[in-house]
Design a protein around this motif. Structure first.
Motif, PDB file in Angstrom:
ATOM      1  N   HIS A 103      73.779  52.528  17.903  1.00 44.22           N
ATOM      2  CA  HIS A 103      74.946  52.644  17.013  1.00 44.22           C
ATOM      3  C   HIS A 103      75.496  54.081  16.915  1.00 44.22           C
ATOM      4  O   HIS A 103      76.214  54.399  15.970  1.00 44.22           O
ATOM      5  CB  HIS A 103      74.642  52.139  15.599  1.00 44.22           C
ATOM      6  CG  HIS A 103      73.754  50.924  15.572  1.00 44.22           C
ATOM      7  ND1 HIS A 103      74.098  49.753  16.197  1.00 44.22           N
ATOM      8  CD2 HIS A 103      72.531  50.699  15.009  1.00 44.22           C
ATOM      9  CE1 HIS A 103      73.124  48.860  16.012  1.00 44.22           C
ATOM     10  NE2 HIS A 103      72.164  49.412  15.313  1.00 44.22           N
ATOM     11  N   HIS A 115      72.670  45.489  23.890  1.00 43.54           N
ATOM     12  CA  HIS A 115      72.232  45.346  22.494  1.00 43.54           C
ATOM     13  C   HIS A 115      72.780  44.050  21.881  1.00 43.54           C
ATOM     14  O   HIS A 115      73.879  44.036  21.329  1.00 43.54           O
ATOM     15  CB  HIS A 115      72.698  46.574  21.692  1.00 43.54           C
ATOM     16  CG  HIS A 115      72.117  46.690  20.327  1.00 43.54           C
ATOM     17  ND1 HIS A 115      71.660  47.883  19.797  1.00 43.54           N
ATOM     18  CD2 HIS A 115      71.908  45.764  19.344  1.00 43.54           C
ATOM     19  CE1 HIS A 115      71.207  47.682  18.573  1.00 43.54           C
ATOM     20  NE2 HIS A 115      71.363  46.408  18.265  1.00 43.54           N
ATOM     21  N   HIS A 121      71.365  40.206  19.759  1.00 44.03           N
ATOM     22  CA  HIS A 121      70.256  39.602  19.008  1.00 44.03           C
ATOM     23  C   HIS A 121      70.300  38.081  19.100  1.00 44.03           C
ATOM     24  O   HIS A 121      71.369  37.495  19.290  1.00 44.03           O
ATOM     25  CB  HIS A 121      70.331  40.010  17.535  1.00 44.03           C
ATOM     26  CG  HIS A 121      70.174  41.488  17.321  1.00 44.03           C
ATOM     27  ND1 HIS A 121      68.970  42.126  17.410  1.00 44.03           N
ATOM     28  CD2 HIS A 121      71.092  42.454  17.043  1.00 44.03           C
ATOM     29  CE1 HIS A 121      69.132  43.422  17.178  1.00 44.03           C
ATOM     30  NE2 HIS A 121      70.416  43.657  16.965  1.00 44.03           N
ATOM     31  N   ASP A 141      75.849  44.566  19.573  1.00 42.66           N
ATOM     32  CA  ASP A 141      75.154  44.051  18.377  1.00 42.66           C
ATOM     33  C   ASP A 141      75.537  42.588  18.112  1.00 42.66           C
ATOM     34  O   ASP A 141      75.347  42.081  17.014  1.00 42.66           O
ATOM     35  CB  ASP A 141      75.424  44.893  17.118  1.00 42.66           C
ATOM     36  CG  ASP A 141      74.172  45.037  16.244  1.00 42.66           C
ATOM     37  OD1 ASP A 141      73.080  44.620  16.680  1.00 42.66           O
ATOM     38  OD2 ASP A 141      74.297  45.576  15.127  1.00 42.66           O
ATOM     39  N   LYS A 144      61.783  48.673  20.564  1.00 41.16           N
ATOM     40  CA  LYS A 144      62.807  49.089  19.593  1.00 41.16           C
ATOM     41  C   LYS A 144      62.152  49.316  18.241  1.00 41.16           C
ATOM     42  O   LYS A 144      61.383  48.476  17.758  1.00 41.16           O
ATOM     43  CB  LYS A 144      63.866  47.987  19.472  1.00 41.16           C
ATOM     44  CG  LYS A 144      64.720  48.057  18.193  1.00 41.16           C
ATOM     45  CD  LYS A 144      66.145  48.462  18.459  1.00 41.16           C
ATOM     46  CE  LYS A 144      66.920  48.753  17.187  1.00 41.16           C
ATOM     47  NZ  LYS A 144      67.746  47.644  16.725  1.00 41.16           N
TER      48      LYS A 144
HETATM   49 ZN   LIG Z   1      71.206  45.485  16.453  1.00 40.84          ZN
END
Ligand SMILES: [Zn+2]
Length: 265
Positions: free
Chosen positions: A167, A7, A9, A228, A100
């Motif tokens: 999460h 995960h 970005h 993340d 997603k």
């Molecule tokens: Zn994320």
């Protein structure tokens, strides 16, 4: 031990350096290298703008990196039938490893019938549907749509759909662990617990929650390592998981084995 961060970005966030996508890809490669992370999965956004590159741009920018895979963000509001056809082509030839959904950011429940065609596509190509669950990074999100209990409906109605709750539904981790325990087709990633770096007391606080989850839901064939990044710091995340009091077998499942088989990487 192999490490797969499922995960990350490549968006540009307010105040962050590396304005161009190429610089951000290089920053990801450098950061992975510095932390000995073997593979990463980039999740594209639900919106496309100057700071949030389209799937096409991200595929192009990452294609020479074999250890970077892509999952495509889908939005009911922002994507067209043509986008869906493109996603289907990408699933067919393996350019993307899953889809997603950004429930909460997008104000629809995961069990909204209009998402069903996305779930059908994931089932057809045997890839996971990932869901944002829990708190939203933006105050414009509405958290009733991202509450982890909503995922139960999707899991029950689509038993052959593989689902990832991103999460751990934080802060509703108890609800998340029940959905995981009850539904064998549901996984969860531990990304996004922190903006930046963990403090020592926060590490302890979250570690207790993960141990409680494992005690309740059993052997973690459902748990995925993710950060993340760049919102959360990779090195700090690795330090956090290194401190978890879990067996070597559980650690292997968490750090790469589950992701390896789920995303086929
Ligand atoms: Zn994320």
């Amino acid at each position: 031990m192999r490490i797969i961060d499922c995960h990350v970005h490549l968006n540009h966030y307010d105040g962050a350096p590396f304005k161009s996508l190429e610089e951000r890809v290089q920053n990801l490669v450098n950061t992975m290298h510095a932390s000995a992370v073997d593979s990463a999965i980039v999740l594209t956004s639900y919106v496309v703008n100057e700071d949030r590159p389209s799937l096409t741009k991200i595929l192009e920018a990452t294609k020479k990196h074999d250890n970077i895979a892509v999952v495509a963000g889908y939005s009911m509001d922002n994507h067209t039938d043509e986008d869906i056809r493109f996603y289907k082509d990408c699933l067919k030839d393996g350019r993307i490893k899953g889809l997603k959904l950004y429930c909460g950011y997008e104000h629809y429940y995961p069990y909204d019938k209009r998402y069903q065609r996305i779930y059908d596509m994931c089932i057809e190509y045997d890839v996971p549907a990932m869901f944002h669950t829990g708190d939203t990074f933006s105050a414009r999100g509405k958290v009733r749509y991202s509450h982890p209990l909503n995922i139960d409906d999707v899991a029950v109605d689509n038993p052959s759909l593989k689902i990832v709750m991103c999460h751990l539904g934080n802060p509703w981790i108890l609800d998340c662990q029940e959905v995981i325990y009850k539904n064998k087709n549901v996984y969860a990633d531990i990304s996004g617990f922190v903006v930046g770096e963990f403090t020592h007391s926060y590490e302890e606080f979250m570690a207790d929650k993960i141990i409680e989850l494992l005690n309740y839901a059993g052997e973690p064939r459902y748990l995925l390592y993710g950060t993340d990044w760049p919102i959360s710091n990779m090195e700090s995340y690795l330090k956090f998981v290194a401190g978890l009091d879990i067996s070597e077998h559980a650690r292997e499942l968490l750090m790469y084995r589950n992701a390896e088989s789920l995303f086929k990487i």
